[in-house]
Design an enzyme around this catalytic site. Structure first.
Site, PDB file in Angstrom:
ATOM      1  NE  ARG A 198      -1.225  -5.519  -1.652  1.00  0.00           N
ATOM      2  CZ  ARG A 198      -2.436  -4.975  -1.773  1.00  0.00           C
ATOM      3  NH1 ARG A 198      -3.518  -5.687  -1.466  1.00  0.00           N
ATOM      4  NH2 ARG A 198      -2.596  -3.764  -2.224  1.00  0.00           N
TER       5      ARG A 198
ATOM      6  CD  GLU B 290      -9.934  -7.478  -1.835  1.00  0.00           C
ATOM      7  OE1 GLU B 290      -8.934  -6.893  -2.255  1.00  0.00           O
ATOM      8  OE2 GLU B 290     -10.697  -6.978  -0.993  1.00  0.00           O
TER       9      GLU B 290
ATOM     10  CB  CYS C 256     -10.419  -1.571  -8.627  1.00  0.00           C
ATOM     11  SG  CYS C 256     -10.675  -2.709  -7.267  1.00  0.00           S
TER      12      CYS C 256
ATOM     13  CG  HIS D  51      -2.160  -0.952   0.799  1.00  0.00           C
ATOM     14  ND1 HIS D  51      -2.178  -2.270   1.170  1.00  0.00           N
ATOM     15  CD2 HIS D  51      -3.251  -0.746   0.029  1.00  0.00           C
ATOM     16  CE1 HIS D  51      -3.274  -2.819   0.681  1.00  0.00           C
ATOM     17  NE2 HIS D  51      -3.944  -1.934  -0.016  1.00  0.00           N
TER      18      HIS D  51
ATOM     19  NE  ARG E 112      -6.346   0.877  -2.426  1.00  0.00           N
ATOM     20  CZ  ARG E 112      -5.907   0.859  -3.689  1.00  0.00           C
ATOM     21  NH1 ARG E 112      -5.809   1.978  -4.366  1.00  0.00           N
ATOM     22  NH2 ARG E 112      -5.558  -0.276  -4.255  1.00  0.00           N
TER      23      ARG E 112
ATOM     24  CG  ASN F 232      -3.374  -4.497  -6.075  1.00  0.00           C
ATOM     25  OD1 ASN F 232      -2.974  -4.642  -7.225  1.00  0.00           O
ATOM     26  ND2 ASN F 232      -3.835  -3.349  -5.626  1.00  0.00           N
ATOM     27  CG  ASP F 233      -5.486  -7.943  -1.171  1.00  0.00           C
ATOM     28  OD1 ASP F 233      -4.390  -8.168  -0.628  1.00  0.00           O
ATOM     29  OD2 ASP F 233      -6.186  -6.954  -0.913  1.00  0.00           O
TER      30      ASP F 233
ATOM     31  NE  ARG G 163     -11.158  -0.964  -0.395  1.00  0.00           N
ATOM     32  CZ  ARG G 163      -9.913  -1.315  -0.705  1.00  0.00           C
ATOM     33  NH1 ARG G 163      -9.700  -2.305  -1.556  1.00  0.00           N
ATOM     34  NH2 ARG G 163      -8.892  -0.663  -0.193  1.00  0.00           N
TER      35      ARG G 163
END
Ligand code: PEP
Ligand code: MG
Length: 598
Positions: A484, A450, A521, A207, A314, A473-474, A351
């Site tokens: 990650r 995810e 996303c 992140h 986010r 990403n996840d 989200r």
């Protein structure tokens, strides 16, 4: 001497500037810029801290018993001498006056400069005096801790570019070098003075890296040892495309990168002409290009970049770095409303909070971290574990939905029970607003895909949700069991692993077959190395950092989805999909080539 440090590319482009090291002192030190009219007050704080230590040392000397070992007396002398040393005091003043560092930052910066000189000394006795210097500086810092200037301490904020331009002495671009920065720290540097970032740790989709990318300035993470090898004020080149940091470059290298930097600027200018061009493929498919944002204020940038909505807000960034005091309903409502109004009628996907793993609420909560935070109480799990907090957020989002098109997105769902609990709480939030007689608006409800379990039980999600958003990403992290945020396994974090591609492709095609809106996303959506593949898989909605929208649009304008469909099927069946992608990139003219994540 020129040398380079290698890491992972995060945000494209070239930055050239002087290193600003965020020192890791044993004493917890705040780093922030002060206003020019606070310079004298900061110098005075250091002076008072130093005088207090001198008094303390002199008292110790005075009270020293007659039979004390002579080494001890000598040591106190050395400490007192170091305290009066002009290199230390003059250097600290320099950082405060010329760079507008706060007093503690200036002191630790100068400590580092002198410590390096000690390290290089031939004489062992002198070399060992470094430890003495560290001790006296720590004493000063401790004395200053209780004496932080109240105004300044309350304002740990970055300086703006405009402020910088007012001063000749500060014309040199600055590059931040740190061992690590939390996503909240990184967010603080938004619109800051820094022209680039380097950190020792972190993966490409950590992140911290994501926020760095949203700042749209060159950054390299996972550059192991960078904060040790680079010295304060060193000249640096950050090559955000290659993931390389060049330290103390020669004039020839500087000229070469200066040229590359200008080429990059020209390319950006060229792309900016696409801002108002609709994103339509050669075969007439209209593609939705949405923005990922972290703060309501990012809405302006999203519109400017030509986004047709926000695909991922986010919201957790509203919750971070607040020492546990979470935003209440009104504060959240106003923030969501600002984002909605900022998008001028375009849809905004909010989200619900996704804290945990590499997004701690604040530094003080680090200690609570469990052994595997990414597999622990994170995202919707955290929300469901604290229904009062979750209901507050849901009510705030529902109220904001009265001001424009709002889509509600739930992160990290995997279980039917979690979906049902979430829906029940959403009903409860509506009922509570009804009871209070408060207005709210309609919402479209979406889930993030995810976790592989979610991708493999899509029917359940298609039943309950209006739309789905794939968080690659996840999805990559959990499919491949690769943290990650861990640079030591970054080489295995592979978006093109056949298992990842299969989960992404099947999710897209099942949604398309059922007429459900689906978007991606995760960072893959904003990487032009993957645009054609995702189009070929049938994706028609991409959400990414605003800075990437125009480059992705250019890819879309050059694409023919009919041809790409057959090609992407071959990629999906290939043993080594990356090889097919590379071959396709080779076959294209240089200006149309992307770069891919691995
Ligand atoms: C993702 O996982 O792809 C995603 C978009 O969410 P985040 O990066 O915030 O975890
Ligand atoms: Mg995620």
């Amino acid at each position: 001497m020129t040398f380079s440090v290698h890491g992972l590319p995060v945000a494209r482009g070239i930055a050239i500037g002087r290193a600003v090291l965020v020192a890791s002192s044993r004493v917890d030190v705040a780093h922030y810029f002060i206003e020019p009219d606070q310079v004298e007050a900061e110098i005075e704080r250091v002076r008072r801290g130093r005088n207090a230590v001198v008094d303390e040392l002199q008292r110790l000397q005075h009270d020293m018993p007659k039979d004390a070992p002579p080494e001890l007396t000598a040591l106190l002398d050395v400490h007192l001498m170091l305290m009066q040393d002009e290199t230390l005091t003059g250097g600290v003043k320099h950082w405060i006056k010329e760079r507008l560092y706060n007093a503690e930052w200036a002191l630790t910066t100068q400590l580092e400069m002198i410590a390096r000189q000690f390290d290089e000394m031939e004489d062992e006795y002198l070399r060992e005096r470094k430890a003495d210097l560290e001790q006296v500086v720590e004493r000063v810092l401790r004395h200053m801790k209780g004496a932080a200037s109240p105004v300044v301490a309350a304002l740990p904020r970055p300086r703006r570019q405009q402020d910088l331009l007012l001063e000749d002495t500060m014309d040199v671009p600055l590059v931040l070098v740190a061992h690590d920065l939390s996503p909240a720290d990184m967010l603080q540097f938004k619109q800051s003075v820094f022209a680039g970032f380097v950190t020792d740790v972190g993966g490409r989709t950590s992140h911290t890296a994501i926020v760095a990318r949203s700042l749209d300035i060159p950054a390299v993470v996972g550059a192991r040892g960078a904060s040790q090898l680079i010295r304060q004020d060193d000249w640096l080149i950050i090559d955000g495309d290659a993931g390389v940091v060049i330290v103390a470059p020669s004039p020839i290298i500087l000229a070469e990168y200066g040229f590359k930097q200008r080429q990059g600027e020209l390319e950006r200018e060229r792309l900016s002409r696409l801002r108002h061009t609709p994103a339509v493929t050669l075969d007439g498919q209209r593609i939705e290009l949405l923005a990922n944002i972290e703060m309501p204020e990012d809405a302006g940038g999203a519109l400017k970049a030509g986004a047709v909505g926000v695909g991922l807000f986010r919201s957790e960034f509203l919750f971070m770095g607040r020492q546990g005091r979470l935003p209440d309903e009104d504060e959240q409502y106003l923030a969501y409303r600002r984002a909605v109004e900022g998008m001028e009628g375009l849809p905004v996907t909010i989200r619900t909070v996704d804290v945990g793993a590499d997004k701690p609420l604040d530094e003080t909560r680090h200690d609570d971290a469990h052994l595997n935070p990414a597999l622990g109480l994170r995202a919707i799990r955290w929300s469901l574990a604290d229904p009062a907090m979750f209901l507050t957020q849901l009510r705030a989002i529902l109220r904001a939905a009265g001001h424009g098109q709002v889509h509600l997105l739930i992160p990290m769902l995997a279980h039917g029970s979690e979906i049902r609990q979430t829906l029940a709480l959403l009903d409860q939030a509506r009922a509570e607003l009804d009871q209070r007689g408060m207005a709210y608006g309609p919402l479209k409800l979406g889930a993030m895909i995810e976790i592989p379990a979610a991708a493999l039980t899509l029917k359940l999600f298609l039943k309950y949700f209006d739309f789905l958003s794939i968080g690659t990403n996840d999805l990559i992290q959990y499919t491949l069991a690769i943290d990650r945020a861990d640079e030591s396994v970054a080489h295995l974090y592979d978006p093109l692993h056949p298992a990842v591609l299969r989960l992404v492709a099947d999710t897209i095609s099942e949604c398309n077959a059922r007429g459900k809106h689906v978007s991606v996303c995760g960072e893959m959506a904003g990487d032009i190395g993957f645009t054609r593949l995702l189009l070929g898989m049938g994706l028609r909605s991409f959400s990414m950092h605003p800075a990437q929208i125009l480059a992705v649009k250019q890819e879309v304008l050059r694409a023919d989805t009919v041809k790409l469909r057959a090609w992407s099927e071959r990629v999906l069946d290939a043993e080594d999909p990356a090889a097919l992608l590379d071959a396709a990139a080779e076959a294209r003219p240089p200006s149309a080539r992307g770069h891919s994540l691995p």
